[in-house]
Design a protein around this motif. Structure first.
Motif, PDB file in Angstrom:
ATOM      1  N   LEU A  91       0.827  -1.203   0.000  1.00  0.00           N
ATOM      2  CA  LEU A  91       0.000   0.000   0.000  1.00  0.00           C
ATOM      3  C   LEU A  91       0.865   1.258   0.000  1.00  0.00           C
ATOM      4  O   LEU A  91       1.940   1.272   0.592  1.00  0.00           O
ATOM      5  CB  LEU A  91      -0.913   0.013   1.226  1.00  0.00           C
ATOM      6  CG  LEU A  91      -1.853  -1.182   1.405  1.00  0.00           C
ATOM      7  CD1 LEU A  91      -2.688  -1.004   2.669  1.00  0.00           C
ATOM      8  CD2 LEU A  91      -2.756  -1.365   0.179  1.00  0.00           C
ATOM      9  N   THR A  92       0.373   2.304  -0.636  1.00  0.00           N
ATOM     10  CA  THR A  92       1.065   3.588  -0.611  1.00  0.00           C
ATOM     11  C   THR A  92       0.934   4.212   0.775  1.00  0.00           C
ATOM     12  O   THR A  92       0.225   3.697   1.642  1.00  0.00           O
ATOM     13  CB  THR A  92       0.469   4.551  -1.646  1.00  0.00           C
ATOM     14  OG1 THR A  92      -0.875   4.884  -1.245  1.00  0.00           O
ATOM     15  CG2 THR A  92       0.447   3.936  -3.040  1.00  0.00           C
ATOM     16  N   ASP A  93       1.575   5.333   0.964  1.00  0.00           N
ATOM     17  CA  ASP A  93       1.476   6.025   2.250  1.00  0.00           C
ATOM     18  C   ASP A  93       0.043   6.440   2.562  1.00  0.00           C
ATOM     19  O   ASP A  93      -0.332   6.583   3.730  1.00  0.00           O
ATOM     20  CB  ASP A  93       2.387   7.253   2.265  1.00  0.00           C
ATOM     21  CG  ASP A  93       3.863   6.873   2.289  1.00  0.00           C
ATOM     22  OD1 ASP A  93       4.176   5.701   2.576  1.00  0.00           O
ATOM     23  OD2 ASP A  93       4.696   7.761   2.023  1.00  0.00           O
ATOM     24  N   LYS A  94      -0.773   6.622   1.531  1.00  0.00           N
ATOM     25  CA  LYS A  94      -2.185   6.958   1.724  1.00  0.00           C
ATOM     26  C   LYS A  94      -3.060   5.711   1.879  1.00  0.00           C
ATOM     27  O   LYS A  94      -4.283   5.805   1.871  1.00  0.00           O
ATOM     28  CB  LYS A  94      -2.688   7.813   0.555  1.00  0.00           C
ATOM     29  CG  LYS A  94      -2.067   9.202   0.506  1.00  0.00           C
ATOM     30  CD  LYS A  94      -2.663  10.018  -0.628  1.00  0.00           C
ATOM     31  CE  LYS A  94      -2.073  11.423  -0.644  1.00  0.00           C
ATOM     32  NZ  LYS A  94      -2.642  12.247  -1.744  1.00  0.00           N
ATOM     33  N   SER A 140      -0.016  -2.050  -9.294  1.00  0.00           N
ATOM     34  CA  SER A 140       0.064  -3.188  -8.375  1.00  0.00           C
ATOM     35  C   SER A 140      -1.055  -4.186  -8.661  1.00  0.00           C
ATOM     36  O   SER A 140      -0.833  -5.403  -8.680  1.00  0.00           O
ATOM     37  CB  SER A 140      -0.016  -2.710  -6.921  1.00  0.00           C
ATOM     38  OG  SER A 140       1.142  -1.995  -6.563  1.00  0.00           O
ATOM     39  N   LYS A 141      -2.261  -3.679  -8.881  1.00  0.00           N
ATOM     40  CA  LYS A 141      -3.388  -4.560  -9.193  1.00  0.00           C
ATOM     41  C   LYS A 141      -3.107  -5.370 -10.456  1.00  0.00           C
ATOM     42  O   LYS A 141      -3.350  -6.580 -10.510  1.00  0.00           O
ATOM     43  CB  LYS A 141      -4.663  -3.739  -9.381  1.00  0.00           C
ATOM     44  CG  LYS A 141      -5.173  -3.045  -8.141  1.00  0.00           C
ATOM     45  CD  LYS A 141      -6.409  -2.212  -8.495  1.00  0.00           C
ATOM     46  CE  LYS A 141      -6.798  -1.281  -7.381  1.00  0.00           C
ATOM     47  NZ  LYS A 141      -7.957  -0.431  -7.760  1.00  0.00           N
ATOM     48  N   GLU A 142      -2.607  -4.706 -11.474  1.00  0.00           N
ATOM     49  CA  GLU A 142      -2.337  -5.370 -12.751  1.00  0.00           C
ATOM     50  C   GLU A 142      -1.278  -6.454 -12.605  1.00  0.00           C
ATOM     51  O   GLU A 142      -1.425  -7.562 -13.146  1.00  0.00           O
ATOM     52  CB  GLU A 142      -1.897  -4.339 -13.793  1.00  0.00           C
ATOM     53  CG  GLU A 142      -2.991  -3.366 -14.208  1.00  0.00           C
ATOM     54  CD  GLU A 142      -2.466  -2.207 -15.026  1.00  0.00           C
ATOM     55  OE1 GLU A 142      -1.249  -2.208 -15.329  1.00  0.00           O
ATOM     56  OE2 GLU A 142      -3.260  -1.305 -15.368  1.00  0.00           O
ATOM     57  N   PRO A 173      -7.806  -4.295   3.356  1.00  0.00           N
ATOM     58  CA  PRO A 173      -8.699  -3.564   2.448  1.00  0.00           C
ATOM     59  C   PRO A 173      -9.620  -4.496   1.677  1.00  0.00           C
ATOM     60  O   PRO A 173      -9.217  -5.572   1.232  1.00  0.00           O
ATOM     61  CB  PRO A 173      -7.725  -2.842   1.505  1.00  0.00           C
ATOM     62  CG  PRO A 173      -6.490  -2.663   2.318  1.00  0.00           C
ATOM     63  CD  PRO A 173      -6.395  -3.904   3.171  1.00  0.00           C
ATOM     64  N   GLU A 174     -10.859  -4.059   1.515  1.00  0.00           N
ATOM     65  CA  GLU A 174     -11.877  -4.897   0.876  1.00  0.00           C
ATOM     66  C   GLU A 174     -11.455  -5.357  -0.516  1.00  0.00           C
ATOM     67  O   GLU A 174     -11.718  -6.495  -0.909  1.00  0.00           O
ATOM     68  CB  GLU A 174     -13.199  -4.138   0.797  1.00  0.00           C
ATOM     69  CG  GLU A 174     -14.344  -4.975   0.260  1.00  0.00           C
ATOM     70  CD  GLU A 174     -15.665  -4.242   0.282  1.00  0.00           C
ATOM     71  OE1 GLU A 174     -16.663  -4.814  -0.211  1.00  0.00           O
ATOM     72  OE2 GLU A 174     -15.704  -3.102   0.782  1.00  0.00           O
ATOM     73  N   VAL A 218       6.820  -3.168  -5.034  1.00  0.00           N
ATOM     74  CA  VAL A 218       6.342  -4.555  -5.029  1.00  0.00           C
ATOM     75  C   VAL A 218       6.089  -5.030  -6.456  1.00  0.00           C
ATOM     76  O   VAL A 218       6.502  -6.129  -6.843  1.00  0.00           O
ATOM     77  CB  VAL A 218       5.063  -4.691  -4.177  1.00  0.00           C
ATOM     78  CG1 VAL A 218       4.352  -6.006  -4.472  1.00  0.00           C
ATOM     79  CG2 VAL A 218       5.410  -4.624  -2.694  1.00  0.00           C
ATOM     80  N   ALA A 219       5.394  -4.211  -7.228  1.00  0.00           N
ATOM     81  CA  ALA A 219       5.111  -4.590  -8.619  1.00  0.00           C
ATOM     82  C   ALA A 219       6.398  -4.827  -9.390  1.00  0.00           C
ATOM     83  O   ALA A 219       6.524  -5.804 -10.147  1.00  0.00           O
ATOM     84  CB  ALA A 219       4.278  -3.493  -9.290  1.00  0.00           C
TER      85      ALA A 219
END
Length: 282
Positions: free
Chosen positions: A17-20, A27-29, A53-54, A266-267
């Protein structure tokens, strides 16, 4: 590291996750591509399951999750608990008693759900130094007026306890006291907290154990992390990847250092080491 990567464990905060506290499109891809290639990708987090996260709890193809630092490993498709290594109610109450002597916001995790002190939650900004965690805490924790009473009523093992400290000197004194108690595993991934599991529980042993269940060898497991509770994980797996923003002891435990969580590190690491034909920038 030798052989093909077949499983990837990903820390969340400061890593995926980013700082936010957001999951980027890249990352999703990349995760989706890894899953399509048959690689098992799972979160490996100190968070309880309900704190994930959901979009990751429901990520297509992501079947497993390692939560509460390895205290609970679940099959996300069926809800079945694959492994659990719980803290006894007696040790939980002892840890609450010790940390309760100091100015703290305390939590207990039962069955993947976090419960936090109701009065302290109203002033979460005093204890959580990261503003991006304030709404996360309010949205995912059940307020409880008496945590020790909750542990007493449930009277069974729990995933983990945690204390967030307003004062770092008090954190140091509490840590020293907790170290005297046999049967506890202590980490402090946020620097201002103490996470308390049953002795021997950590993300590394959790990933290796899941790998054995799934027929995946240690050298075929990759993990990415940044905090104190990730160091053992990076040492245990076949390929440990630290973020550029990781603590120094975590970098020392890693085989490779990727870009930061703000740069899709990560990606890049997954593309470089796990995807077929991939040599990502990391």
């Amino acid at each position: 590291m030798s052989g093909k990567i077949k499983m990837i464990g990903l820390d969340l905060d400061g890593t995926l996750l980013t700082d936010k506290k957001e999951l980027t499109e890249r990352s999703k891809e990349v995760i989706a591509k890894a899953l399509r290639q048959g690689i098992i990708v799972l979160v490996a987090t100190g968070r309880p399951w309900t704190g994930v996260p959901e979009e990751l709890r429901n990520f297509p193809g992501m079947r497993y999750a390692l939560t509460s630092n390895g205290a609970r490993v679940v099959d996300t498709y069926t809800g079945r608990v694959i492994e659990e290594h719980l803290l006894s109610p007696e040790l939980a109450k002892k840890s609450l008693e010790i940390c309760g002597k100091y100015d703290t916001l305390q939590e207990v995790y039962f069955d993947g759900q976090g419960y936090a002190e109701a009065d302290k939650m109203a002033h979460v900004e005093k204890y959580h130094k990261n503003p991006n965690m304030w709404e996360y805490m309010k949205a995912t924790r059940i307020p409880e007026n008496d945590l020790a009473g909750l542990v007493e009523r449930k009277n069974r093992g729990l995933d983990k306890t945690q204390a967030l400290f307003a004062d770092m000197e008090e954190r140091g004194r509490a840590w020293a006291e907790l170290e005297e108690i046999k049967g506890l595993e202590l980490v402090g991934s946020l620097k201002y907290n103490i996470e308390i599991n049953a002795a021997g529980v950590n993300k590394g042993t959790g990933l290796i154990s899941l790998g054995k269940i799934l027929g995946i060898k240690r050298e075929e497991i990759m993990a990415c992390g940044d905090g104190d509770n990730d160091a053992v994980m990076l040492r245990e797996v076949g390929l440990g990847v630290a973020m550029a923003n990781a603590e120094e002891q975590v970098k020392a435990a890693a085989d490779y250092i990727t870009l930061s969580n703000e740069e899709d590190g990560v990606a890049g690491a997954i593309e470089k080491f796990a995807l077929e034909g991939g040599k990502g920038v990391c």
